[in-house]
Scaffold this motif. Structure first.
Motif, short mmCIF file in Angstrom:
data_model
loop_
_atom_site.label_atom_id
_atom_site.label_comp_id
_atom_site.label_asym_id
_atom_site.label_seq_id
_atom_site.Cartn_x
_atom_site.Cartn_y
_atom_site.Cartn_z
N ASP A 467 0.85 -1.18 0.00
CA ASP A 467 0.00 0.00 0.00
C ASP A 467 0.89 1.25 0.00
O ASP A 467 2.12 1.17 0.09
CB ASP A 467 -0.97 0.00 1.19
N ARG A 468 0.27 2.42 -0.12
CA ARG A 468 1.02 3.66 -0.24
C ARG A 468 1.88 3.92 1.01
O ARG A 468 3.03 4.38 0.89
CB ARG A 468 0.06 4.82 -0.47
N ALA A 469 1.35 3.64 2.17
CA ALA A 469 2.08 3.94 3.40
C ALA A 469 3.39 3.17 3.46
O ALA A 469 4.43 3.70 3.89
CB ALA A 469 1.21 3.61 4.62
N ARG A 470 3.39 1.93 2.99
CA ARG A 470 4.62 1.13 3.04
C ARG A 470 5.64 1.65 2.04
O ARG A 470 6.84 1.70 2.34
CB ARG A 470 4.29 -0.34 2.75
N ILE A 471 5.19 2.06 0.86
CA ILE A 471 6.09 2.66 -0.13
C ILE A 471 6.74 3.91 0.45
O ILE A 471 7.96 4.09 0.38
CB ILE A 471 5.33 3.00 -1.43
N GLU A 472 5.92 4.76 1.02
CA GLU A 472 6.42 6.02 1.58
C GLU A 472 7.42 5.78 2.70
O GLU A 472 8.46 6.45 2.80
CB GLU A 472 5.25 6.87 2.10
N ASP A 473 7.14 4.79 3.55
CA ASP A 473 8.01 4.51 4.68
C ASP A 473 9.39 4.05 4.21
O ASP A 473 10.42 4.52 4.72
CB ASP A 473 7.37 3.44 5.57
N VAL A 474 9.43 3.14 3.23
CA VAL A 474 10.71 2.65 2.71
C VAL A 474 11.47 3.77 2.01
O VAL A 474 12.70 3.89 2.15
CB VAL A 474 10.47 1.46 1.76
N MET A 475 10.77 4.61 1.27
CA MET A 475 11.43 5.71 0.57
C MET A 475 12.06 6.69 1.55
O MET A 475 13.20 7.13 1.37
CB MET A 475 10.44 6.44 -0.33
N TRP A 476 11.33 7.07 2.60
CA TRP A 476 11.88 8.03 3.56
C TRP A 476 13.06 7.42 4.33
O TRP A 476 14.05 8.10 4.62
CB TRP A 476 10.79 8.48 4.52
N LYS A 477 12.97 6.14 4.61
CA LYS A 477 14.01 5.47 5.38
C LYS A 477 15.29 5.31 4.57
O LYS A 477 16.39 5.51 5.09
CB LYS A 477 13.50 4.10 5.84
N HIS A 478 15.18 4.96 3.29
CA HIS A 478 16.35 4.61 2.49
C HIS A 478 16.74 5.64 1.43
O HIS A 478 17.86 5.62 0.93
CB HIS A 478 16.13 3.26 1.80
#
Length: 733
Positions: A467-478
């Motif tokens: 989902d969008r939240a998981r994409i956003e979380d990985v992008m901000w983290k890495h």
């Protein structure tokens, strides 16, 4: 008919140009660059279909606050504006593209003001202007205070509605650009029907202009509206178009740290606001001479690092310095920044009396679909403009308030080209070396990236699709404000798996086994997520490898430097510190980029090409020995052939060979796979009469010991051949 996808300022100007609207373009075009446009008397008028994912005016443009940078004032010039743009882009802008931007930008702005764009004026009717970061002049024109984009969008969209050659199609999502035999043949759209469902519609056309904006919704903290999901860029990638500079994403330094990450415009700092840490200390003056008006990337990184140092607490933006020139500060803020004023007060802040909390947020993508100077992409019939395009004007970092200007200039150019190009017209892009960095290694040949498809995830379940939240979380983290090689590599792996699942879920076969959403909004979110993953995966594959090389190089350089600092050397040294250099072992097609990444990590390039130096290796010496020529004689013979300006390096694998290498006049003697004891002896024998290079089995753990022997250079093949490369291939056709 020409299809324009996207209704921000780039799409609006493209539509007006393609429709032959005489209200835009009356001041003409700038000269320069490879690309040209056919013109026989007057430009052609074409029928245009303007496709919008949401309602007509919803776009990044509509939400833009700061203004439009333009050199239309007497104390300014396009040349000065171009200089500021190049500096902000860290030398990686295309100078010709920038010159066109600043010169034609002034022309387009004057035309739009003349056509009724309601810019802010003083009591005598003069156009007002503001100062923003990294500009040497006050040249930013604004409208509605801090609602520049909204006013511009509404005024120019009214011009579009008045043009009978333009048809607007709202609530239509771009699924794909259709290509047959290497040429654009149409677009596949998902159109909202009367029951709020989805109707698939194919529009046949041989000219498509993509103006779909950026992809800020990759990140959880972004100033971008919900429509910014990289749709045009992802469709172009799937169609096979070239893309460039995707590793460059700009984070705006000052979005509100609470609520919806509302943008606090650059213009606020331009009027005098300052940034404070948790102790109320102004810190930017210690980081850059321009302080709060340094380029955005500098301020964003400073804010982020300061937040890390204070446990994640936000930066405070203090507007009180404006009170010196504006005694009634609250009234000034209400008039100059009405949108920000209303929003901050809705959150309970009186920013005229107290600082407000801010933090960096994803704001603008410098890279995109690679185009020539008339918006042509690498696929005949495909054009791009605005944030989804890579025209070359933004470089590594966009200058404040240049985005709307780029949309005006290159949107207009793309529309002209789409309407007037003859069949068979091909793009004529600028070379990548047309930048301000002299001798920067470049590669003109594109790489082919193998994207994961449905077959790599044959048994994917709907519950596994990200989902969008998981994409956003990985992008901000890495892939956030500050990055490193290991983190980027992890991001590539995770997002690659996510993309393969998204592609599987969208495939024809899987759609029969996975329940598909039926409502238009739900289907759009699913496709947007796939687009976000597609666009960012391309950027990450390249960025993680280059960043990994630079990071590994920096570790080797640090290890060598620390050894040098604690060693008392017996013999003269060529360099103050032992240099870490790369080798010839680079990835095919990536040699220029990988060697540049080595220098970014503090290392040095051994040889860029065969013409840079003569390398005499053991097999060469063995062949010469059979002809009765010894090492010293061979070196002297080479010197006679190449002259005294060409560097000669000789590889030796025994101590006994060093004397002959010195007698022959070698500039560098490479000690190949020597033990530490023999390396010390070799350094003593050479005694400063040649550069000493150590090579072979150079691990990070060995570097301090080898550097302590007194060698001048250590060559490390691992810098470029041992950093993981994921899904990279070459197309040599």
């Amino acid at each position: 008919m020409i299809v324009v996808v996207g209704a921000g300022i780039a799409g609006l100007c493209a539509a007006l140009a393609a429709a032959g609207d005489s209200r835009l373009g009356s001041e003409g075009l700038s000269a320069g660059g490879r690309a040209s446009i056919p013109k026989n008397g007057t430009y052609r008028q074409q029928e245009v279909l303007l496709v919008c994912k949401d309602k007509f005016v919803e776009s990044n443009t509509y939400h833009a606050q700061g203004g439009v940078a333009t050199a239309i004032f007497n104390d300014d010039s396009p040349a000065l504006h171009a200089t500021d743009t190049m500096a902000a882009g860290h030398g990686l802008c295309d100078r010709t593209a920038v010159d066109i931007l600043t010169d034609e930008g002034a022309r387009r702005v004057r035309e739009l003001i003349g056509d009724g764009w309601h810019v802010d004026r003083d009591g005598e009717g003069h156009v007002l202007r503001g100062l923003e970061a990294a500009h040497c002049r006050s040249r930013v024109v604004h409208a509605g205070g801090d609602a520049t984009g909204k006013v511009l969008e509404l005024d120019v969209s009214a011009m579009v509605r008045e043009n009978p050659n333009i048809t607007v199609l709202e609530h239509a999502f771009l699924n794909d650009v259709l290509v047959r035999d290497g040429h654009v043949t149409g677009v596949r759209l998902a159109v909202r029907d009367a029951q709020d469902g989805v109707e698939t519609r194919v529009v046949d056309t041989d000219r498509v202009v993509l103006a779909t904006g950026g992809a800020g919704r990759l990140f959880p903290y972004t100033t971008n509206p919900a429509v910014a999901t990289g749709d045009g860029l992802a469709a172009a990638i799937r169609a096979g178009a070239q893309v460039a500079d995707l590793e460059f994403y700009q984070f705006h330094p000052t979005a509100l740290a609470i609520g919806e990450h509302f943008l606090v415009s650059e213009a606020v700092r331009g009027e005098g606001a300052v940034l404070l840490d948790e102790h109320g200390r102004r810190f930017m003056a210690d980081i850059d001479p321009k302080a709060e008006l340094a380029p955005r990337d500098v301020v964003a990184r400073a804010n982020f690092r300061t937040m890390q140092a204070q446990g994640g607490k936000p930066i405070m933006l203090d507007v009180s310095p404006m009170g010196k020139e504006n005694p009634d500060l609250a009234e000034f803020l209400r008039h100059r920044f009405p949108t920000i004023d209303v929003y901050t007060r809705s959150l309970g802040f009186d920013w005229s009396k107290e600082p407000i909390p801010v933090a960096p947020a994803a704001h603008y993508w410098m890279g995109g679909i690679r185009t020539d100077l008339f918006g042509r992409a690498s696929i005949p019939g495909l054009y791009a403009a605005g944030e989804c395009a890579r025209t070359g004007v933004q470089g590594a970092n966009r200058l404040a308030s240049n985005s709307l200007l780029e949309g005006m200039v290159y949107g207009y150019r793309a529309g002209l080209a789409a309407a007037n190009d003859t069949d068979g017209t091909v793009w004529q892009p600028q070379d990548f070396d047309n930048s301000a960095i002299e001798n920067m290694p470049v590669c003109q040949q594109p790489m082919l990236l193998h994207m994961p498809d449905a077959t790599t995830q044959p048994n994917v379940a709907q519950s596994l699709v990200w989902d969008r939240a998981r994409i956003e979380d990985v992008m901000w983290k890495h892939v956030g404000v500050i990055r490193d090689g290991d983190s980027l590599s992890q991001g590539v792996r995770e997002l690659g798996e996510a993309l393969s699942m998204a592609n599987a879920a969208d495939s024809a076969d899987m759609s029969k086994t996975i329940a598909q959403p039926t409502a238009y909004a739900e289907r759009i979110i699913m496709w947007e997520n796939r687009n976000l993953l597609t666009a960012e995966r391309v950027a990450l594959n390249f960025a993680q490898r280059m960043c990994g090389i630079a990071t590994m190089t920096a570790a080797f350089v640090k290890a060598a430097d620390e050894a040098v600092e604690t060693t008392d050397y017996r013999t003269p040294r060529t360099y103050a510190c032992t240099r870490i250099v790369d080798t010839r072992k680079t990835t095919p097609g990536l040699r220029p980029f990988e060697k540049y990444a080595v220098t970014c990590g503090g290392g040095h390039n051994h040889r860029y090409g065969l013409s840079d130096a003569v390398m005499v290796k053991d097999n060469h010496l063995a062949a010469l020995a059979e002809q009765g020529i010894d090492m010293a004689g061979a070196i002297r013979h080479i010197r006679e052939q190449v002259g005294h300006t060409t560097h000669i390096e000789v590889e030796v694998d025994r101590l006994e060979q060093i004397k002959a290498a010195l007698e022959g006049g070698a500039d560098t003697i490479m000690l190949d796979n020597f033990s530490l004891e023999d390396t010390c002896k070799g350094v003593d024998l050479i005694a400063g009469n040649a550069i000493v290079e150590a090579s072979g089995n150079m691990t990070l753990e060995r570097i301090p010991q080898v550097a302590a022997t007194g060698v001048d250079v250590i060559s490390v093949g691992a810098l470029t051949h041992s950093v993981s490369s994921i899904d990279l291939g070459l197309d040599w056709n």
